[in-house]
Design a protein around this motif. Structure first.
Motif, PDB file in Angstrom:
ATOM      1  N   UNK A   1      36.388  44.439  18.609  1.00  0.00           N
ATOM      2  CA  UNK A   1      35.181  45.239  18.747  1.00  0.00           C
ATOM      3  C   UNK A   1      33.959  44.342  18.635  1.00  0.00           C
ATOM      4  N   UNK A   2      32.829  44.722  19.258  1.00  0.00           N
ATOM      5  CA  UNK A   2      31.620  43.900  19.181  1.00  0.00           C
ATOM      6  C   UNK A   2      31.211  43.649  17.738  1.00  0.00           C
ATOM      7  N   UNK A   3      30.931  42.375  17.426  1.00  0.00           N
ATOM      8  CA  UNK A   3      30.487  42.010  16.080  1.00  0.00           C
ATOM      9  C   UNK A   3      31.589  41.889  15.065  1.00  0.00           C
ATOM     10  N   UNK A   4      32.866  42.084  15.494  1.00  0.00           N
ATOM     11  CA  UNK A   4      33.998  42.014  14.579  1.00  0.00           C
ATOM     12  C   UNK A   4      34.763  40.703  14.812  1.00  0.00           C
ATOM     13  N   UNK A   5      35.510  40.223  13.781  1.00  0.00           N
ATOM     14  CA  UNK A   5      36.298  39.000  13.962  1.00  0.00           C
ATOM     15  C   UNK A   5      37.403  39.204  14.990  1.00  0.00           C
ATOM     16  N   UNK A   6      37.814  38.114  15.591  1.00  0.00           N
ATOM     17  CA  UNK A   6      38.825  38.188  16.647  1.00  0.00           C
ATOM     18  C   UNK A   6      40.119  38.783  16.118  1.00  0.00           C
ATOM     19  N   UNK A   7      40.779  39.596  16.967  1.00  0.00           N
ATOM     20  CA  UNK A   7      42.030  40.230  16.573  1.00  0.00           C
ATOM     21  C   UNK A   7      43.156  39.200  16.571  1.00  0.00           C
ATOM     22  N   UNK A   8      44.087  39.286  15.599  1.00  0.00           N
ATOM     23  CA  UNK A   8      45.216  38.365  15.568  1.00  0.00           C
ATOM     24  C   UNK A   8      46.324  38.738  16.558  1.00  0.00           C
ATOM     25  N   UNK A   9      46.118  39.794  17.363  1.00  0.00           N
ATOM     26  CA  UNK A   9      47.126  40.248  18.318  1.00  0.00           C
ATOM     27  C   UNK A   9      46.650  39.935  19.740  1.00  0.00           C
ATOM     28  N   UNK A  10      47.493  39.228  20.494  1.00  0.00           N
ATOM     29  CA  UNK A  10      47.159  38.921  21.890  1.00  0.00           C
ATOM     30  C   UNK A  10      47.976  39.819  22.822  1.00  0.00           C
ATOM     31  N   UNK A  11      47.476  39.980  24.057  1.00  0.00           N
ATOM     32  CA  UNK A  11      48.168  40.817  25.024  1.00  0.00           C
ATOM     33  C   UNK A  11      48.224  40.094  26.365  1.00  0.00           C
ATOM     34  N   UNK A  12      49.388  40.212  27.020  1.00  0.00           N
ATOM     35  CA  UNK A  12      49.553  39.562  28.323  1.00  0.00           C
ATOM     36  C   UNK A  12      50.476  40.402  29.198  1.00  0.00           C
TER      37      UNK A  12
ATOM     38  N   UNK B   1      53.812  53.766  25.662  1.00  0.00           N
ATOM     39  CA  UNK B   1      54.561  52.605  25.166  1.00  0.00           C
ATOM     40  C   UNK B   1      53.608  51.502  24.716  1.00  0.00           C
ATOM     41  N   UNK B   2      52.555  51.265  25.475  1.00  0.00           N
ATOM     42  CA  UNK B   2      51.580  50.230  25.114  1.00  0.00           C
ATOM     43  C   UNK B   2      50.832  50.610  23.833  1.00  0.00           C
ATOM     44  N   UNK B   3      50.425  51.880  23.714  1.00  0.00           N
ATOM     45  CA  UNK B   3      49.717  52.321  22.510  1.00  0.00           C
ATOM     46  C   UNK B   3      50.611  52.207  21.290  1.00  0.00           C
ATOM     47  N   UNK B   4      51.887  52.530  21.439  1.00  0.00           N
ATOM     48  CA  UNK B   4      52.836  52.428  20.327  1.00  0.00           C
ATOM     49  C   UNK B   4      52.980  50.981  19.877  1.00  0.00           C
ATOM     50  N   UNK B   5      53.070  50.060  20.836  1.00  0.00           N
ATOM     51  CA  UNK B   5      53.211  48.636  20.505  1.00  0.00           C
ATOM     52  C   UNK B   5      51.975  48.128  19.788  1.00  0.00           C
ATOM     53  N   UNK B   6      50.798  48.503  20.285  1.00  0.00           N
ATOM     54  CA  UNK B   6      49.567  48.035  19.658  1.00  0.00           C
ATOM     55  C   UNK B   6      49.434  48.594  18.239  1.00  0.00           C
ATOM     56  N   UNK B   7      49.825  49.830  18.041  1.00  0.00           N
ATOM     57  CA  UNK B   7      49.669  50.478  16.744  1.00  0.00           C
ATOM     58  C   UNK B   7      50.481  49.792  15.645  1.00  0.00           C
ATOM     59  N   UNK B   8      51.700  49.333  15.985  1.00  0.00           N
ATOM     60  CA  UNK B   8      52.586  48.780  14.953  1.00  0.00           C
ATOM     61  C   UNK B   8      52.648  47.256  14.977  1.00  0.00           C
ATOM     62  N   UNK B   9      51.718  46.626  15.654  1.00  0.00           N
ATOM     63  CA  UNK B   9      51.680  45.158  15.679  1.00  0.00           C
ATOM     64  C   UNK B   9      50.419  44.694  14.968  1.00  0.00           C
ATOM     65  N   UNK B  10      50.600  44.063  13.816  1.00  0.00           N
ATOM     66  CA  UNK B  10      49.457  43.589  13.034  1.00  0.00           C
ATOM     67  C   UNK B  10      49.029  42.177  13.437  1.00  0.00           C
ATOM     68  N   UNK B  11      49.969  41.355  13.883  1.00  0.00           N
ATOM     69  CA  UNK B  11      49.644  40.003  14.330  1.00  0.00           C
ATOM     70  C   UNK B  11      50.731  39.548  15.306  1.00  0.00           C
ATOM     71  N   UNK B  12      50.391  38.531  16.087  1.00  0.00           N
ATOM     72  CA  UNK B  12      51.349  38.057  17.087  1.00  0.00           C
ATOM     73  C   UNK B  12      50.911  38.474  18.472  1.00  0.00           C
ATOM     74  N   UNK B  13      51.807  39.174  19.209  1.00  0.00           N
ATOM     75  CA  UNK B  13      51.465  39.525  20.588  1.00  0.00           C
ATOM     76  C   UNK B  13      52.133  40.823  21.028  1.00  0.00           C
ATOM     77  N   UNK B  14      51.626  41.365  22.119  1.00  0.00           N
ATOM     78  CA  UNK B  14      52.244  42.459  22.862  1.00  0.00           C
ATOM     79  C   UNK B  14      52.311  42.002  24.321  1.00  0.00           C
TER      80      UNK B  14
END
Length: 692
Positions: free
Chosen positions: A560-571, A596-609
């Motif tokens: 989000x604008x003004x927030x630190x970078x997310x530890x989760x990447x997406x490709x 399926x994408x929303x579910x993956x993002x919701x339960x992934x705190x760090x790493x990737x989707x």
């Protein structure tokens, strides 16, 4: 002067009872007479010859006698006579005192409608009369207390704000302080402890500026202390009690206040106990509680309840668990006797802590579970009360609800009639089937179909129950947040900084968005499940489905604008040709992949989707892989059930995955969990390239 409390407002303190004797002596009435009725006759005889202040003092004494008889009708008649006599003699002050006592009597009898009517009459009487402004706000205070006692918290807060606004116009510090005091108590009951602390602190600061209100200030301090303890702000509580001590000392120097000092001292030392225990200074806390005990002689007082609670806490810390449980049991019994709902949770929680400290872990776990359910039920009840009150505020049309209920009743009646008719029909077929083998086979098939329908009905009932439970949890939290912050914005407009306003605005927007998304998902589920089949008449590219689903899920907006970078990447790894088309329903296909994408993002705190898209001659495969918490082995068969949540403390309703699978299957494909993947979770969705 009367004692302010959430539960009682006592019209006569011990000091006033003894002062009564003095009044009787001044009026020339013989106080040695034991029979109250005889005393009252004597006072009435003296009234004929008394004038001015002495006459009004006699009326006050007469009322207190009537009150002591316990005959509510007698005390009310005495007050009416007092009011009439004061009016005839032009004594507005005495009349205002009599009116105030009448309101208090109604409050003590829990006749809240009468409280509001009589208090409004007292306010109208005092409104424009010189010297009666304080009585005016005291009557208003009792109106707010009546709303508070009945659980009409929004109305009580609204009245508190109106009271504050008028007190500012009148430049009356007492009225402003009482408005803050009332709002602080209501916020405390609603468990909005931050707002409670702020309001009660304002009340204390205003009362400190009024020398004539020191007795009221000493009654507000205990509530302020409770709010600080609820916030676990023990350092501030410690500083506040040191300030409190100065007012106790100053108040006690007046000899006229000596008989009122026991509850003052008791409450002060209880406040010190709260602060010292919170700061870990157990020895000093024990000494403070012993000091409090010296001034508590009434086992029905609220001070005694606090004494039991903190003695139990000290016993727990000393390892005297049996004594701690005994004290807690007595405290719990008295809580139920007086119906003190706000203290049910801390008292139950204390019992769980004692059992845990004693090593009785199984019992402690059961008690913690009771605390959770008690908190949940009280929140549910509070939410229901708030919704009912909001319906009253905004005049929501109840006719529609009544019509829906009536329609449900008609539906149920028709259903019962249909079931009865069906049973009669089956009985007739059963008799006929005994004669004919063919009829017997038909009956067997009918019974099998009926059993299947019954199982579906039971499953539908289970789903409805789960739906109601999950939705009530999901809606209550944002509803309470929106309600609380709305009150804060209205109550403290002009006092909040821009950063605070922006933060509140953002949180209100987030919770509004959460409720909107929840409703949209419910509508989506209803729309999908109501369709037996989904037509596949569109020819679209697989890449467009991927592109739209990614956009709808918002998974690329990880920061989000003004927030630190997310530890989760997406490709996205798309191995299909751009021109590859499939015959499907693009809108539903995009929905399924989006879930399926929303579910993956919701339960992934760090790493990737990652989204990997491949195709063969018949199917397009969409594989969503993440490094999240994964799916436990025992839950692999459950996660596709409706309203199933792996973590009850996570937001959501548990319908995303089953909804996605239902869509995929109606489109001729499927969604499965790859159980060989151990790095998180991997879901595979397949869709046919061509229509069958």
């Amino acid at each position: 002067m009367y004692e302010m409390s959430d539960h009682k407002i006592l019209p006569m303190t011990l000091f006033q009872r003894l002062f009564l004797c003095l009044l009787l002596l001044v009026a020339g009435v013989d106080v040695v007479v034991a029979d109250i009725t005889t005393q009252m006759d004597s006072v009435r005889s003296e009234l004929k010859s008394l004038k001015g202040k002495e006459r009004m003092k006699a009326w006050k004494a007469l009322y207190y006698m009537a009150y002591e008889t316990g005959d509510n009708g007698l005390s009310m008649r005495t007050l009416d006579e007092w009011i009439d006599d004061a009016r005839q003699h032009g004594d507005a002050w005495s009349e205002s005192v009599a009116r105030q006592n009448k309101v208090v009597d109604y409050y003590n009898s829990a006749k809240y409608d009468s409280v509001r009517q009589t208090a409004q009459e007292a306010m109208d009487f005092c409104r424009d009369r010189k010297g009666l402004t304080r009585k005016y706000f005291e009557a208003w205070h009792l109106i707010i207390c009546s709303y508070h006692a009945q659980g009409q918290y929004n109305t009580a807060i609204r009245e508190g704000r109106l009271m504050h606004e008028e007190a500012i116009v009148k430049n009356d510090l007492f009225g402003q302080s009482m408005a803050y005091y009332n709002m602080g108590n209501v916020y405390y009951t609603m468990r909005h402890f931050l707002q409670s602390v702020d309001a009660l602190e304002q009340s204390v600061r205003l009362l400190q500026r009024e020398d004539s209100s020191e007795s009221v200030l000493l009654e507000v301090y205990p509530y302020y202390g409770d709010a600080l303890e609820a916030r676990k702000d023990y350092q501030k509580l410690d500083e506040m009690t040191q300030e409190w001590a100065k007012h106790v000392e100053h108040f006690g120097k007046n000899k006229q206040n000596q008989l009122d000092m026991p509850p003052v001292y008791a409450n002060y030392y209880i406040g010190r106990t709260q602060a010292l225990l919170g700061l870990g200074r157990t020895g000093e806390a024990r000494q403070a509680l012993k000091e409090a005990e010296k001034y508590i002689n009434d086992s029905t007082s609220f001070e005694y309840l606090y004494l039991l609670y903190y003695n139990a806490e000290l016993a727990r810390r000393d390892g005297r668990y049996d004594e701690a449980l005994r004290l807690n049991t007595e405290r719990l019994r008295l809580t139920h006797v007086i119906d003190d709902r706000p203290t049910l949770i801390p008292v139950h929680l204390q019992r769980a802590d004692i059992l845990y400290s004693a090593g009785r872990y199984k019992e402690a776990a059961e008690m913690y579970k009771q605390v959770y359910h008690l908190d949940d039920s009280m929140n549910t009840m509070q939410t229901r009360e708030q919704l009912n009150e909001m319906n009253t505020f905004f005049q929501v049309d109840e006719l529609k609800v009544q019509n829906e209920e009536q329609q449900d009743l008609y539906t149920m009646i028709i259903g019962v009639v249909v079931i009865i008719a069906l049973l009669l029909f089956l009985i007739h077929r059963y008799i006929a089937a005994r004669r004919l083998k063919q009829k017997n086979e038909e009956l067997a098939r009918s019974n099998a179909e009926l059993q299947l329908a019954n199982e579906k009905a039971q499953e539908s009932s289970r789903m409805k129950t789960a739906f109601i439970r999950n939705i009530s949890h999901e809606i209550r939290t944002p509803l309470n947040i929106l309600n609380g912050f709305t009150q804060v914005l209205i109550d403290q407009e002009g006092q909040l900084s821009k950063a605070e306003k922006d933060d509140i605005s953002q949180r209100m927007e987030e919770n509004s968005k959460h409720m909107s998304e929840l409703v949209n998902k419910m509508l989506e589920m209803s729309e999908t499940t109501s369709s037996a089949v989904i037509e596949r008449t569109e020819v679209v590219t697989a890449s467009s489905i991927v592109e739209k689903a990614v956009e709808m899920s918002g998974i690329t907006h990880t920061t989000a604008p003004g927030q630190p970078a997310s530890p989760v990447s997406f490709a996205v790894q798309n191995e299909v040709a751009e021109e590859l088309t499939i015959k499907t329903h693009s809108h539903y296909a995009q929905r399924a992949l989006r879930h399926l994408l929303e579910n993956a993002r919701k339960f992934t705190r760090q790493g990737y989707v990652h989204l990997h898209v491949t195709a063969d001659g018949q199917m397009v495969t969409f594989m969503v892989e993440d490094t999240g918490i994964g799916v436990p082995e025992e839950a692999r068969e459950k996660i596709f059930g409706e309203f199933v949540k792996l973590d009850e403390y996570e937001s959501g309703t548990g319908i995303g995955l089953p909804l996605a699978r239902d869509i995929a299957r109606k489109l001729g494909g499927d969604i499965v969990l790859d159980t060989t993947y151990t790095g998180g979770a991997r879901f595979i969705m397949t869709l046919p390239i061509k229509d069958d």
